[in-house]
Design a protein around this motif. Structure first.
Motif: not given
Length: 331
Positions: A10-14, A44-52, A55-61
């Motif tokens: 989500g937009p507030e997640d980090r 960073l792109l993957l962790a913020r959901g912008g990659y192709q 991964p299901p959350t929660p996860f360690v990037p």
């Protein structure tokens, strides 16, 4: 232990720093006490959901690490011992302790710099695979490296020289071009000007034999047009944010090839080849012939600052964060 965690897209997640239990190695695994981790734009792109891949959350990037073996699972064959320095690449690397198959932890000399080792394998393995296996770069050929101050570009400049090529590095600032020259480039061009004309002037009357392109966008078309007859354009990535478009007749006019580079798939499809290349990268680093360019080293508690520096397009060199209070760090 400390770990970085993504709990949602989500937009507030980090990416959050949290506490977790120290894992125990299973059969055939080793546990690594992680000392340093690299941060890449893709991480960073993957962790913020912008990659192709999402991964299901929660996860360690995270994907790059170095550290010290501190526990062995049942069945470890003795290749690694307690206290050995190792590095590697794996999803979920950003934790103070990680358990991984023994085959994915690659031994380092006792004197190895763990900061450098944390950002060694991904860019140099990608670049060596691209230049040798995909482009078959030969001594005496001319190599044009786009994004020469980025992690894979910096690696390509160094490896291009080791493979005997004449290297032309393309970068946008005086500082970045100076960095490319320090890495071994024979010449540099300014990408804020008419760099295509500059490259053609440097390579007249023939042209470039191999283009190393991690940038994409309009740069792909311009670089392809600098190729000599029989040239090879390595498509490594799209750090510029856009996928370039080529007119297919150019490949006929120049007898040239567009060659895709995907080290991840290559590792799955040709593991023996990638193992040999990885061994060579580690040996070259041990001999001091290649060195990652590290610009910032920050403690994990300053991860947000480290991520901001990674996203700064004006910066260059790798950003590393550490779980080790004794590691060298930025003030």
């Amino acid at each position: 232990m400390k770990t970085l965690l993504v709990r949602g897209y989500g937009p507030e997640d980090r990416i959050r720093l949290e506490d977790a239990a120290i894992p125990e190695p299973s059969a055939g695994q080793v546990r690594v006490r992680v000392r340093a981790c690299g941060i890449s734009f893709v991480d960073l792109l993957l962790a913020r959901g912008g990659y192709q891949v999402r991964p299901p959350t929660p996860f360690v990037p995270g994907s790059e690490f170095s550290g010290v073996v501190d526990a062995l699972g049942d069945g470890a064959d003795g290749r690694l011992r307690l206290g050995d320095r190792v590095c590697g690449t794996r999803m979920g690397a950003w934790s103070e302790y990680i358990c991984i198959p023994q085959s994915l932890a690659f031994g380092l000399p006792p004197q190895a710099d763990l900061i450098e080792a944390s950002v060694l394998l991904a860019p140099y393995l990608t670049s060596l695979y691209a230049l040798r296996s995909r482009a078959q770069l030969s001594p005496g050929e001319t190599l044009l490296v786009l994004g020469a101050a980025g992690s894979v570009g910096h690696a390509a400049v160094q490896l291009g020289k080791i493979l005997g090529a004449r290297v032309i590095a393309a970068a946008s600032t005086d500082t970045k071009r100076s960095s490319a020259l320090a890495a071994g480039a024979d010449a540099v061009v300014d990408t804020t000007g008419d760099w295509k004309a500059a490259v053609k002037a440097l390579t007249a009357p023939g042209g470039v034999d191999v283009v190393y392109d991690p940038i994409g966008g309009d740069a792909t078309d311009a670089a392809f047009r600098t190729l000599a007859w029989g040239g090879r354009h390595l498509m490594v990535g799209f750090a510029g944010g856009e996928i370039g478009v080529l007119k297919s007749n150019l490949s006929i006019v120049k007898g040239a090839s567009l060659v895709g580079v995907d080290a991840r798939q290559a590792g799955e499809r040709t593991p023996a080849l990638m193992h040999a290349l990885r061994t060579e990268v580690l040996a070259l680093h041990g001999q001091g012939r290649i060195r990652p360019l590290v610009s910032h080293v920050l403690p994990v508690e300053r991860f947000d600052e480290a991520a901001e520096k990674t996203n700064d397009r004006a910066g260059f060199g790798r950003v590393v964060f550490t779980f080790d209070d004794g590691a060298r760090q930025d003030p």
